[in-house]
Design a protein around this motif. Structure first.
Motif, short mmCIF file in Angstrom:
data_model
loop_
_atom_site.label_atom_id
_atom_site.label_comp_id
_atom_site.label_asym_id
_atom_site.label_seq_id
_atom_site.Cartn_x
_atom_site.Cartn_y
_atom_site.Cartn_z
N ILE A 1 -30.26 94.81 54.81
CA ILE A 1 -31.46 94.28 54.62
C ILE A 1 -31.73 92.91 55.13
O ILE A 1 -31.07 91.90 55.04
N ILE A 2 -32.75 92.94 56.16
CA ILE A 2 -33.07 91.73 56.96
C ILE A 2 -33.00 90.45 56.16
O ILE A 2 -32.71 89.53 56.10
N ASP A 3 -34.19 90.75 55.07
CA ASP A 3 -34.53 89.47 53.97
C ASP A 3 -33.11 89.03 53.41
O ASP A 3 -33.03 87.81 53.20
N ASN A 4 -32.26 89.84 52.81
CA ASN A 4 -30.96 89.44 52.32
C ASN A 4 -29.96 88.90 53.58
O ASN A 4 -29.56 87.68 52.93
N ASN A 5 -29.97 89.45 54.50
CA ASN A 5 -29.08 88.65 55.57
C ASN A 5 -29.72 87.27 55.79
O ASN A 5 -28.97 86.33 55.95
N LEU A 6 -30.98 86.90 55.85
CA LEU A 6 -31.66 85.94 56.27
C LEU A 6 -31.43 84.75 55.03
O LEU A 6 -30.80 83.78 55.19
N ASN A 7 -31.32 85.21 53.83
CA ASN A 7 -31.08 84.34 52.65
C ASN A 7 -29.60 83.99 52.76
O ASN A 7 -29.25 82.89 52.44
N THR A 8 -28.71 84.85 52.89
CA THR A 8 -27.23 84.81 53.08
C THR A 8 -26.97 83.76 54.22
O THR A 8 -26.22 82.65 53.90
N LEU A 9 -27.55 84.00 55.32
CA LEU A 9 -27.13 82.90 56.24
C LEU A 9 -27.79 81.50 56.20
O LEU A 9 -27.23 80.49 56.56
N LYS A 10 -29.00 81.45 55.60
CA LYS A 10 -29.56 80.03 54.93
C LYS A 10 -28.45 79.65 54.14
O LYS A 10 -28.42 78.12 54.26
N LEU A 11 -28.10 80.17 53.21
CA LEU A 11 -27.28 79.43 52.36
C LEU A 11 -25.87 79.07 53.05
O LEU A 11 -25.34 77.93 52.67
N LEU A 12 -25.22 79.72 53.81
CA LEU A 12 -24.17 79.34 54.49
C LEU A 12 -24.25 78.23 55.42
O LEU A 12 -23.56 77.57 55.61
N SER A 13 -25.79 78.30 55.80
CA SER A 13 -25.94 76.95 56.97
C SER A 13 -26.17 75.75 56.26
O SER A 13 -25.86 74.58 56.70
N LEU A 14 -26.06 75.73 54.68
CA LEU A 14 -26.29 74.46 53.92
C LEU A 14 -24.93 73.76 54.11
O LEU A 14 -24.49 72.63 53.63
N SER A 15 -23.78 74.50 54.37
CA SER A 15 -22.38 73.93 54.40
C SER A 15 -22.02 73.34 55.87
O SER A 15 -22.56 73.82 56.80
N SER A 16 -21.07 72.44 55.79
CA SER A 16 -20.77 71.65 56.96
C SER A 16 -19.18 72.29 57.36
O SER A 16 -18.87 72.00 58.27
N ASN A 17 -18.86 73.26 56.65
CA ASN A 17 -17.58 73.99 56.93
C ASN A 17 -17.73 74.73 58.28
O ASN A 17 -18.60 75.52 58.49
N GLU A 18 -16.96 74.51 59.34
CA GLU A 18 -16.83 74.95 60.57
C GLU A 18 -16.96 76.47 60.61
O GLU A 18 -17.63 76.96 61.49
N LYS A 19 -16.26 77.22 59.71
CA LYS A 19 -16.22 78.83 59.90
C LYS A 19 -17.73 79.26 59.56
O LYS A 19 -18.02 80.34 60.14
N TYR A 20 -18.23 78.49 58.70
CA TYR A 20 -19.80 79.21 58.49
C TYR A 20 -20.66 78.80 59.65
O TYR A 20 -21.42 79.82 59.83
N ALA A 21 -20.61 77.85 60.09
CA ALA A 21 -21.41 77.33 61.40
C ALA A 21 -20.81 78.22 62.54
O ALA A 21 -21.89 78.59 63.17
N GLN A 22 -19.75 78.50 62.69
CA GLN A 22 -19.28 79.37 63.85
C GLN A 22 -20.02 80.88 63.63
O GLN A 22 -20.51 81.52 64.57
#
Length: 992
Positions: A717-738
Motif C-alpha cells: 500500500i503506497i500510503d503505508n510505505n510512505l509512512n514507513t519510510l518517513k518514520l525510518l527517515s527520522l533516524s540517523s542510523n546509516e542502514k535506514y538512510a541507505q
C-alpha cells in the motif's frame, strides 16, 4: 477605497498598456438617464459639483447639518488638499445650493462622524476632532484624538468611524502594505495606536497589526478587534460586524477579540468568515457602455467592493430588513446581498439573480460609499472619476497619460428611495438636539437606524442617568431594536440589575438574548450578580436555546463565567453543534487551562466513528492544550486505541512544527508510539505518529525501528510505505538512510521512489550527496526529478545543486519552473544572485518583452496551453480546482488584456499586488521560512509557503520578519516557455 486585484500567474496584478479616452456625463442631471435600478425604486440627484468634489463619505447630524468629506488627493497627492464641506439650503427647497469649507488641509480624509459639538475625521495617521467654537461654520478647533495609523497606500488607510450599538466608536482598518512603485510616497507604516494627549492611557501595537480598532473618547478606552476590512464596515441592529475587501465583498467577524484573548494558547488563523454563497470574485452584471477597464481584472466579477452598508432605514419594506449594499466602482454598479443566519455565522445570498440593485451606463460612475439618512433613504456617494484604480497596479503609459485625475473637479450624491416617496425634507429640520432627555429615549423606538443611533449617541454624550427609568421601561416593551441601545446605555451607567439581566436573557428576540449575554459576561463576577440564583438558573437554561447564535455567544461568554454555570454545559452545547467549527473554537477559547475537560464528550466511539467533525475539534483542542504545556490529552490518547487518537497527535504535530514544545515526550512514550505504528494498519494514525515524532525526535533506543523496516516487505500500500519510510527517515542510523536512498535511486516502482523521496532524511552528509551526484546521470528520469527537488529544499544543499548545474552534471532542464523561481528569488541574496547568473536570466527585460509580444499576433492552442499551465503554473496557481493554492486562482482571467498579461509574465516585478507580497521569516532556532502571510495576530503568524501549505508560527519564536522586495516569481519564465507556448498559455486562460 479598496480597488486591489487578483493576480495572474505571478502573484502580481497586471497592467493594461492601452488607454482609451471616454467621455463623462458632464451634466449631473443627464447622468440620471444612465441608471438602471431595481423595480420599485427611484434615484434622484441631491448634491453635485460645483458644491462638492471627490466625495467619499458623509454625515448628517442631529440638527440636519450635512457634512461631506472630499478626497481630491487620491491616489498620489499628499499635499493636504482634503476638505470637509458643510452643505447649505439657502432657498428653502430642501436641496443644497451652497457649500462651506468647514475644514481644509486634510491629507486623505476617509470618513466622518458627528461627535459632541464637532465631528471626527479619519485622516491617517490621525483621528481628528474638529469643532466650530465661534459660530462662523468653519472649524477653528482641531485636535488629534487618536494617532499611530499607517499612511501607506490609501486603499489600506484607516477609515469610516461609526458609533456602535455598544457606545464604542469603530474604525475600519487594514494592514499597511509596501508600495513598491511609490514607497517614497507611502512609507509610513504606522506606530503605536494611542491617545496622544493622554500618555497614561492604553496603547495598541504598531498600526494594531492591521486589525480594526474601537475606542471611547470620554473614558480613553482603546481596543483591537479581531477582524480587518478595507474601505467600509457595517453592523446590523444587533451589533454583528460585516466587512469588505475587493473581490471578497462580504465578511462576518465571527469571534470578538476579547473572547479569543481569553485563551492565549488558541491558534486561530482568522476570526472572520467569508459568507457569500456565490463565492469570492463573484459574477456581477454591469450595464456600462464603452467601459475602459484600466483595472487589471476580468470583466464581470466583483473586484473593487467598498462602502459596505447594512440597510436599517425601515423605509424599503420587509424584503430589505437584512440587506447589505456594496459599491463596485470598477463596474459602475451597486451589489446587494440578503443576509441569512447560518449557525454561528451568516450566509449572503444575491438579492437579485442575474442583475444588480443599481447599475449605470456611465463608465465614470464610481459608487464608493453609502449612508442611510433621517428619512430612511439610501444616499449613494459617487466619486465620479475616469480612473479609479491606484497607479501602483497600472502601466506607466496610463500613469503618464495625464488622465489620472480626470474628474477630480466632479462628484455626486444620489438619494435612493421607494417609488412614490416624498422629496428630501430633513435638511436643517431634524432638530433632535432640541429634544429633552425623555424625548430622546422615545426616539430609540424608531424603525430607522439613523434615529436610534443619533438619539443613543446624544444620550451617551450627555451622560444623564435621569433617563434610567425610561430606558428600563423600554426593556420591558415589545421593541427589540430599541432594547439594544437601552441595554448598553444602562450598562455604561452601571444601572443593570440581576433581575433586568435575567429577563433579557429570556427575551423572545435572539438578538436581545445575544446582547444580554455580552453584558452578562462583563458583570457576572460582580458580587451582586455572581450570587444571584435566578440569573444562574436562566443561564443554565440557555444551553438548549433554539437560536445557534445565542448558543455560540453563550460559549464565548462562558470564558468569563468561572464557576457560575454547570460544569458540563460547554460539552453539552458542543455535542449538538459539533459540525460547526466556530463552536469548537469558542469552547476552546473559553477553557483556558481546562481544555482537557472538553475531551470526554468527544472521545466516545459512538460519536467519533460516526462523524469526522469531532476529530477536527480534537486536533484544535490538542494543539491548544499542548501549547499550554498540559500533557493530559496526550497521555489519554497514548493509552487509547480509539479513532480520535490520531487527531490528538496531529494537533500536537501541527503546533510544534514551527513552535517550541512546552513539554517533552519521555523515551517510553516515544517507543510506545513506534509500537503503535507497527501494530496499526490505520494510515491516518500512522501518519499522525510520524508527524509527531518528526517534531519531538525518536527515542535513543531505536531497536523498534527494525520492526518498522520489516513493514516494507509486508505490504504494497503506497500510503503505508510512505509512512514507513518517513518514520525510518527520522533516524540517523546509516542502514535506514541507505535503504531509503536505494529505493529512491534504484527501484523501478514510481510509488516507492516517491515514498523514498518524501522520506529522505533532512540532513545527509555532503560526502554522500556527492556520491549520489556522481551517479546522477545513471538514475531514472523520475528519480532525477525527485533528487533535484530534494537538493532545492534546504539552504545547506542549494549551493551544492548550483555547483552541479554550473559544472553541467545536472542539467537546467531537470529543474521545474517553480524550482527556478525559488532559487532565483531565494531569501539569501548571495544565492539569489548566483542562481540568476547560473540560470542565465536575461535582465534586458525590454528586449525579451519585445520578442514575446509577438505572441499577441499568434493563434494559441488552448489544449497545449493547458499542459503548459499544468507544467509551469499549477505549482503556484489553480484553475478550476487544478493546481496549488499559493497564488491567486486564475479561473477569472479570461477577459484580461493579452498585451498586459504577457508584459507581466516577462517582467513580473513591475508591481506586486496587495496581500501577495512574499515575506522572509527567520526563527530564533535558525530556521528560515519564505511565503505569503495569510493572517497575523498577537500570538501567531500564519504563512503560506510555495506549495500551498499554511504553517502557524508562534510570534515569540520569530527573530525577524521582512518583506521581500521582489515578486515571488522572478524574471525568466521565457527560459521555460517559448513565444508560441506563451500564445498557447494565454489561449487556455482566455478560453476556460
Amino acid at each position: 477605497m479598496k480597488i486591489i486585484i487578483s493576480l495572474i500567474l505571478v502573484l502580481i496584478s497586471f497592467k493594461n498598456t492601452q488607454f482609451t479616452e471616454n467621455k463623462s456625463n458632464s451634466d449631473p442631471e443627464k447622468a440620471l438617464a444612465s441608471f438602471q435600478i431595481l423595480d420599485g425604486f427611484q434615484i434622484e440627484l441631491v448634491a453635485s459639483e460645483p458644491l462638492i468634489r471627490d466625495p467619499v463619505a458623509m454625515e448628517i447630524d442631529e440638527d440636519g447639518n450635512w457634512y461631506v468629506a472630499e478626497m481630491p488627493g487620491y491616489p498620489l497627492d499628499l499635499s493636504k488638499t482634503g476638505n470637509i464641506k458643510k452643505l447649505k439650503d439657502t432657498n428653502g427647497d430642501g436641496l443644497p445650493d451652497k457649500s462651506i469649507v468647514f475644514a481644509s488641509g486634510l491629507t486623505l480624509p476617509m470618513g466622518i462622524m458627528k461627535w459632541k459639538k464637532g465631528i471626527l475625521v479619519a485622516d491617517s495617521p490621525n483621528i481628528w476632532y474638529l469643532e466650530d467654537t465661534d459660530g462662523d461654520e468653519v472649524a477653528d478647533k482641531k485636535e488629534v484624538m487618536l494617532t499611530g495609523f499607517s499612511l501607506s497606500n490609501p486603499q489600506h488607510n484607516m477609515n469610516t468611524p461609526k458609533f456602535g450599538v455598544d457606545n464604542w466608536i469603530y474604525l475600519g482598518h487594514s494592514g499597511a502594505i509596501n508600495s513598491f512603485a511609490y514607497e517614497k510616497v507611502f512609507a509610513d507604516k504606522g506606530s503605536e495606536i494611542r491617545f496622544p494627549n493622554n500618555p497614561n492611557t492604553p496603547k495598541l501595537s504598531k498600526n494594531n497589526d492591521g486589525k480594526n480598532v474601537r475606542f471611547k473618547p470620554l473614558t480613553y478606552e482603546l481596543e483591537s478587534l479581531s477582524g480587518e476590512t478595507q474601505f467600509g464596515h457595517t453592523t446590523d441592529a444587533w451589533g454583528h460586524r460585516f466587512y469588505t475587501d475587493n473581490a471578497n465583498h462580504l465578511f462576518h467577524e465571527v469571534m470578538d477579540a476579547r473572547y479569543i484573548a481569553q485563551n492565549p494558547n488558541l491558534a486561530i488563523a482568522d476570526a472572520m468568515q467569508k459568507i457569500p454563497d456565490h463565492g469570492d470574485a463573484c459574477e456581477v452584471f454591469p450595464t456600462t457602455e464603452n467601459p475602459n477597464h484600466q483595472l487589471l481584472t476580468d470583466v464581470g466579477i466583483v473586484t473593487s467592493s467598498c462602502g459596505i452598508t447594512y440597510y436599517d432605514g425601515g423605509a424599503f419594506g420587509e424584503n430589505f430588513e437584512n440587506v447589505t449594499f456594496v459599491g463596485e466602482p470598477v463596474h459602475n454598479l451597486v451589489h446587494a446581498d440578503k443576509i441569512e443566519q447560518n449557525g454561528a455565522t451568516f450566509t449572503g445570498k444575491r438579492l437579485i439573480e442575474k442583475s444588480e440593485f443599481l447599475s449605470s451606463k456611465d463608465p465614470w460612475f464610481r459608487p464608493v460609499n453609502f449612508y442611510v439618512g433621517p428619512d430612511g433613504a439610501l444616499y449613494l456617494i459617487d466619486y465620479y472619476r475616469q480612473i479609479i484604480e491606484h497607479p501602483e497596479w497600472m502601466s506607466d503609459e496610463i500613469n503618464n497619460s495625464g488622465a489620472l485625475y480626470n474628474g477630480t473637479e466632479k462628484g455626486r450624491i444620489y438619494r435612493i428611495s421607494k417609488k412614490g416617496s416624498g422629496k428630501m425634507d430633513w435638511f436643517g429640520k431634524t432638530n433632535i438636539s432640541k429634544k429633552n432627555p425623555s424625548e430622546l429615549t422615545e426616539i430609540l423606538k424608531s424603525t430607522n437606524g439613523w434615529d436610534r443611533r443619533t438619539a443613543q449617541r446624544l444620550i451617551f454624550q450627555n451622560n444623564d442617568p435621569s433617563v434610567t427609568g425610561n430606558l428600563i421601561k423600554i426593556l420591558a416593551e415589545n421593541n427589540p431594536k430599541a432594547k439594544i441601545p437601552a441595554l448598553w446605555l444602562l450598562n455604561d451607567w452601571q444601572k443593570i440589575t440581576p433581575d433586568l439581566l435575567t429577563n433579557l436573557l429570556k427575551d423572545v428576540n435572539p438578538g436581545v438574548r445575544e446582547n444580554a449575554l455580552q453584558v452578562a459576561d462583563r458583570l457576572i463576577n460582580l458580587p451582586q450578580f455572581n450570587g444571584n440564583l435566578k440569573l444562574k438558573n436562566q443561564i443554565n437554561q440557555m444551553l438548549d436555546d433554539k437560536d445557534p447564535r445565542v448558543r455560540f455567544q453563550l460559549l464565548c461568554s462562558s470564558a468569563f463565567f468561572n464557576d457560575f454555570t454547570e460544569p458540563n454545559f460547554k460539552s453539552a452545547i458542543l455535542t449538538k453543534n459539533i459540525s460547526d467549527p466556530w463552536f469548537g473554537l469558542a469552547a476552546i477559547s473559553s477553557s483556558y487551562k481546562t481544555e482537557y475537560l472538553l475531551l470526554d464528550q468527544f472521545t466516545n466511539p459512538a460519536i467519533s466513528q460516526k462523524n469526522t467533525k469531532p476529530n477536527i475539534f480534537i486536533s484544535q483542542l490538542s494543539a491548544t492544550s499542548a501549547k499550554s504545556g498540559d500533557r493530559k490529552l496526550f497521555e489519554k490518547a497514548l493509552l487509547s486505541n480509539e479513532p480520535w487518537e490520531s487527531a490528538v497527535y496531529t494537533g500536537m504535530a501541527e503546533l510544534w512544527d514551527n513552535s517550541k514544545a512546552k513539554f517533552q515526550l519521555t523515551e517510553i512514550e516515544k517507543t510506545t508510539l513506534i509500537k503503535k505504528f507497527v501494530k496499526t494498519k490505520d494510515i491516518i494514525l500512522q501518519k499522525s505518529i510520524v508527524d509527531l515524532l518528526a517534531t519531538t525526535g525518536l527515542p535513543q533506543d531505536q531497536i523498534e525501528l527494525d520492526n518498522v523496516l520489516k513493514l516494507l516487505n509486508k505490504n504494497n500500500i503506497i500510503d503505508n510505505n510512505l509512512n514507513t519510510l518517513k518514520l525510518l527517515s527520522l533516524s540517523s542510523n546509516e542502514k535506514y538512510a541507505q535503504k531509503i536512498t536505494t529505493l529512491l535511486l534504484n527501484n523501478k516502482e514510481k510509488s516507492l521512489q516517491m515514498a523514498a523521496y518524501n522520506a529522505l532524511p533532512k540532513k545527509i552528509e555532503n560526502s554522500k550527496i556527492a556520491k549520489i551526484n556522481k551517479n546522477y546521470k545513471n538514475i531514472s528520469p523520475f528519480s532525477k526529478k525527485l533528487w533535484v527537488t530534494y537538493l532545492t529544499e534546504r539552504y545547506d544543499r542549494v549551493n551544492i545543486l548550483l555547483t552541479e548545474i554550473q559544472s553541467g552534471n545536472i542539467s537546467q532542464n531537470d529543474l521545474e519552473w517553480h524550482q527556478k523561481v525559488g532559487l532565483m528569488n531565494y531569501y539569501d541574496n548571495r544565492i539569489r544572485l548566483r542562481a540568476r547568473k547560473i540560470l542565465s536570466i536575461n535582465e534586458d527585460r525590454k528586449a525579451v518583452l519585445q520578442q514575446y509580444l509577438m505572441a499577441t499576433e499568434m493563434k494559441g492552442n488552448a489544449e497545449i496551453g493547458q499542459k503548459i499551465f499544468e507544467e509551469s503554473c499549477a505549482t503556484c496557481h489553480k484553475i478550476k480546482g487544478v493546481g496549488v493554492d499559493f497564488g491567486p486562482d486564475l479561473s477569472t482571467l479570461k477577459s484580461r488584456n493579452i498585451h498586459s498579461i504577457i508584459t507581466e509574465i516577462i517582467n513580473p516585478n513591475n508591481s506586486i499586488a496587495d496581500k501577495y507580497g512574499s515575506w522572509d521569516i527567520e526563527l530564533k532556532n535558525g530556521n528560515k521560512i519564505s511565503g505569503i502571510i495569510t493572517a497575523e495576530n498577537n500570538n501567531s503568524i500564519f504563512i503560506k509557503t510555495m506549495g500551498g501549505k499554511v504553517q502557524s508560527i508562534n510570534v515569540s519564536e520569530v527573530k525577524s520578519k521582512e518583506i521581500a522586495k521582489l515578486s515571488a516569481m522572478p524574471n525568466g519564465l521565457e527560459n521555460a516557455i517559448n513565444v508560441q507556448q506563451t500564445a498557447d498559455l494565454v489561449a487556455f486562460i482566455k478560453n476556460i
